[in-house]
Design an enzyme around this catalytic site. Structure first.
Site: not given
Lengths: 433, 433
Positions: B16-17, B132, B139, B204, B208
């Site tokens: 999808t990305v 990013e 964001i 997850d 991050k």
């Protein structure tokens, strides 16, 4: 420019932000060196009064009251302008750029009015001009627009970009304070200036919105294209009825782009209480950004204050220093490349909140609703409450989305109704679906 | 590298990305050109199945199932890695960098585990690596940390950086849903994967937070230094009692630095309802950043989704293209320069929320409060409610700030009390004063 590992800065202005800059550069010297490989030295400081006591320790020999002492010092690589106002700031920056000095400024008035001119001088001379601090103080919103969303098309920005008015409206909402009362308190706390005109009338916010719209929409957006309405006429009743219907009153800047046509305005508006901007209270600022691909984002933080603003200034300075090292100053300037097309009143759409005083007689609501229906405007909410004055009632209406053109038609017809005593107020309603 | 005005991209992964990246690059071609002066061309795309139907129109000749077709294509300047997972992503990126190709990746697992290694390969070969999209989707938080706050010292980051768990907790809070029920719904809506382990267990989010802490604190922060606790044990009662006491339950990553010593963790925690992070609901993400000088800021937006993540990827690609034009690729990498010193349990402080089931007999509360007093922990809130089961009571306590060491002592002594039947749960309370 020297090839040494020291970058020399001329600081123009030593008010609270200027002192913040001196403090940050001093205290974070090692961090700045680690990030840039250069030492940053504040070499000269322009002040108005050489003898005034300062909260930062600066050798007297560094102070000057003559801009030329900085502009003509060939060893100075960068000037940091935190004087504010148009002149002599504009002339100093122009001269600095022409002498190859890079510029960091916190001056929203100047950038809103003369940004395009200064950026083009900068580009011609291969110089940087950065101005992150000019909008929303410590929030790195300009970087987000220029870099973070470079791949996206920004469709809307809604900004709470003036802390003074946001403080006043928060007080009116929370404490039920009147406008004058809240303003006096803001002044007592140092959140409003003794002459609060430019804040209260929305001019300060308008300047910031002009800067945001220019960068976000890639088109020149002169200040005169920003419609402005201030908060001085807002009453406690407006704020309370808004609250009762599920909204919060905020002074917001709105910049919206639809099919290449744009609108930019500053006005008091109602936001649904669950909108991310609704909970931005007191002197805080926030900018809500909607992008075609990214969707909803929001950037929140202190909109003013010496140290928050100084962080934005010194972060810009860090970028200048990095660019000097890489020899790429001036390369980051992207001139607006889209043609500006402003929306007409038929193309500007919003919901509207209206508050009316009417005679309390049979059929008034029917007459009113017919006017809205005739203009093709449907109603979302209607609230009628008795007034303490006999034979009068208060009617509050919230419309569905309609054009400004339709709204004007409605207002003219409502005003002409005999049973309508006064249109107390009407506000845009934003941020709903 | 070519000197032409076309930058050629090898896209690795077409989920999808990946499809979002193709769409953005296609649809915004002119905007991207206006900003960079270069055309961006997606030249080859690595897929698993050459015959699968795709929602984006790509010529079949562009597809390949062999990474070498991209890595060995000398005309490809940049690879965009959106496959996810550790291998073969890591090996592909390493090889690409060694061949002088720049890299944009959305891969948080890889960057959390092998970021330092890949960045050092990139630096040696004068290549960019941007990521990013790996934290908080759309964001632009990494840019904010690296550039926006370069002048400041970040003291604290609190992140809601996992949309799946935030959706589940929002449902538990709003609808009173149980954990399993909310998880099933998240899966039905595509917000949780069929194997939700890495989201639900906090892994997850931990990846991050390792990335955020590395960039925010300028120190290496390997994943094994991040303490992790997931949300699977949270009950509806926990969420409701929290609500009753004025808090909201969130899975938060906390990275805090005090006097050069740091802690990084992921756990369910309670936030005061007026904290900016408390109203971040559903699949949205937000990162709250506190800097010594700037104070409180928050960055809010979609944490996942094809198009939001693709905007972050393509914005990184724009930076790579600009850097290529300026010939400065690889220059933006600032290796961590501070030594990592982790806090000990005596140095990690927070308030704590405790929920106990006790025998409903005289003197229990006195015994309990004595244990807290003996450990030097004072109490902020105490709530006792009867339980439906006879002769039992529920006691909820919120402490003032205390060290983890003190808390452990308290928990051991509370557990040993005969009148305490079970310690139902205990959570960190964050973001208060």
């Amino acid at each position: 420019m020297q090839n040494s590992d020291v970058v020399r800065v001329g600081l123009m202005g030593l008010g609270t932000v200027g002192c913040g800059v001196v403090r940050l550069v001093e205290e974070h010297q090692d961090d700045l060196y680690n990030q840039t490989g250069q030492r940053i030295e504040i070499r000269k400081v322009l002040v108005q009064d050489l003898d005034k006591k300062r909260p930062v320790p600066l050798e007297k020999s560094m102070l000057t009251d003559d801009p030329r002492a900085i502009l003509e010092d060939e060893e100075i690589d960068v000037i940091v302008e935190v004087m504010g106002g148009i002149e002599p700031a504009r002339e100093c920056i122009r001269q600095a750029l022409e002498k190859g000095k890079h510029v960091v400024t916190a001056n929203k008035d100047l950038m809103a009015l003369h940004g395009a001119e200064l950026l083009s001088v900068a580009e011609r001379h291969g110089c940087d001009v950065f101005y992150e601090a000019s909008v929303a103080g410590g929030i790195p919103i300009l970087r987000a627009l220029v870099e973070g969303f470079s791949s996206d098309r920004i469709t809307q920005m809604i900004g709470i970009v003036n802390g003074t008015t946001n403080y006043i409206l928060t007080e009116m909402d929370r404490r039920g304070a009147g406008f004058e009362d809240a303003l006096t308190q803001a002044q007592a706390l140092g959140y409003a200036e003794s002459d609060p005109t430019s804040d209260v009338d929305g001019l300060d916010a308008a300047r910031k919105m002009a800067i945001l719209a220019t960068l976000g929409f890639h088109m020149e957006m002169p200040l005169e294209d920003v419609e402005v309405q201030g908060i001085a006429d807002i009453t406690t009743e407006d704020v309370q009825f808004a609250e009762q219907l599920g909204y919060r009153m905020k002074l917001v800047g709105i910049a919206r782009s639809d099919d290449g046509k744009v609108e930019v305005s500053v006005q008091p508006a109602l936001l649904p209480q669950n909108h991310p901007l609704s909970s931005v209270d007191g002197v805080y600022n926030a900018v809500y950004v909607h992008g075609e691909a990214v969707g909803e984002t929001m950037f929140y933080g202190p909109g003013a204050g010496d140290m928050p603003t100084a962080t934005a200034v010194v972060s810009d300075l860090v970028t200048v220093v990095k660019n000097m090292r890489l020899g790429i100053n001036g390369s980051g300037i992207v001139a607006p490349y889209r043609e500006k097309v402003l929306k007409t009143p038929r193309e500007i759409h919003s919901k509207t909140f209206l508050r009316l005083h009417v005679s309390d007689e049979a059929g008034v609501l029917a007459q009113l609703t017919r006017i809205f229906a005739d203009a093709g405007v449907s109603l979302e909410k209607v609230l009628q409450v008795p007034r303490s004055r006999e034979k009068e009632a208060e009617i509050i209406l919230v419309t569905h989305t309609a054009s400004r053109h339709q709204l004007r038609q409605v207002l003219a017809n409502v005003e002409a109704l005999e049973s309508v005593l006064t249109i107390q107020s009407h506000y845009r309603v934003e941020g709903g679906c």
